[in-house]
Motif scaffolding. Structure first.
Motif, PDB file in Angstrom:
ATOM      1  N   LYS A   3       0.847  -1.251   0.063  1.00  0.00           N
ATOM      2  CA  LYS A   3      -0.087  -0.173  -0.114  1.00  0.00           C
ATOM      3  C   LYS A   3       0.734   1.236   0.034  1.00  0.00           C
ATOM      4  O   LYS A   3       0.568   2.178  -0.902  1.00  0.00           O
ATOM      5  CB  LYS A   3      -0.775  -0.050   1.281  1.00  0.00           C
ATOM      6  N   LYS A   4       1.997   1.097   0.793  1.00  0.00           N
ATOM      7  CA  LYS A   4       2.898   2.472   0.726  1.00  0.00           C
ATOM      8  C   LYS A   4       3.563   2.832  -0.529  1.00  0.00           C
ATOM      9  O   LYS A   4       3.342   3.700  -0.889  1.00  0.00           O
ATOM     10  CB  LYS A   4       3.941   2.403   1.929  1.00  0.00           C
ATOM     11  N   THR A   7       0.945   3.935  -3.040  1.00  0.00           N
ATOM     12  CA  THR A   7       0.449   5.420  -2.653  1.00  0.00           C
ATOM     13  C   THR A   7       1.438   6.296  -3.194  1.00  0.00           C
ATOM     14  O   THR A   7       1.164   7.343  -4.030  1.00  0.00           O
ATOM     15  CB  THR A   7       0.245   5.456  -1.247  1.00  0.00           C
ATOM     16  N   LEU A  10       1.305   6.537  -7.380  1.00  0.00           N
ATOM     17  CA  LEU A  10       0.115   7.105  -7.482  1.00  0.00           C
ATOM     18  C   LEU A  10       0.373   8.684  -7.356  1.00  0.00           C
ATOM     19  O   LEU A  10      -0.103   9.412  -8.228  1.00  0.00           O
ATOM     20  CB  LEU A  10      -1.088   6.858  -6.720  1.00  0.00           C
ATOM     21  N   LEU A  11       0.841   9.036  -6.261  1.00  0.00           N
ATOM     22  CA  LEU A  11       1.071  10.414  -5.853  1.00  0.00           C
ATOM     23  C   LEU A  11       2.143  10.950  -6.982  1.00  0.00           C
ATOM     24  O   LEU A  11       1.929  12.174  -7.609  1.00  0.00           O
ATOM     25  CB  LEU A  11       1.904  10.708  -4.597  1.00  0.00           C
ATOM     26  N   CYS A  14       0.206  11.395 -10.298  1.00  0.00           N
ATOM     27  CA  CYS A  14      -0.718  12.601 -10.327  1.00  0.00           C
ATOM     28  C   CYS A  14       0.045  13.856 -10.251  1.00  0.00           C
ATOM     29  O   CYS A  14      -0.299  14.720 -10.926  1.00  0.00           O
ATOM     30  CB  CYS A  14      -1.508  12.478  -8.928  1.00  0.00           C
ATOM     31  N   THR A  53       2.472   2.930 -11.072  1.00  0.00           N
ATOM     32  CA  THR A  53       1.211   2.555 -10.755  1.00  0.00           C
ATOM     33  C   THR A  53       0.683   1.030 -10.851  1.00  0.00           C
ATOM     34  O   THR A  53       0.069   0.578 -10.207  1.00  0.00           O
ATOM     35  CB  THR A  53       0.187   3.890 -10.841  1.00  0.00           C
TER      36      THR A  53
END
Length: 74
Positions: A3-4, A7, A10-11, A14, A53
């Motif tokens: 998950k880390k 994330t 994904l950051l 973005c 991602t």
């Protein structure tokens, strides 16, 4: 999937997508500010962010050793 790491990927995706959008805006409004090379670099970074991602999303979830069955062959 971690998950880390997902994330973080994904950051990164973005933020690079926003950077690409701002570069496109400046390219079309003020042609002398942003060149083709800057857009190419932004596209490469967006592609790398998308790849990271997708890679993290497709990873198999890992099980902690305490939760795993000791008698089952992996």
């Amino acid at each position: 999937m971690n998950k880390k790491t997902f994330t973080l990927a994904l950051l990164f995706f973005c933020l690079t997508a926003v950077w690409f959008g701002i570069s496109l805006y400046w390219f079309f409004t003020c042609r002398s500010c942003v060149g083709w090379f800057d857009l190419l670099i932004a596209v490469c970074f967006v592609g790398a962010g998308a790849g990271m991602t997708v890679h993290e999303f497709r990873k198999k979830k890992r099980i902690h050793l305490d939760e795993a069955n000791r008698h089952q062959i992996p």
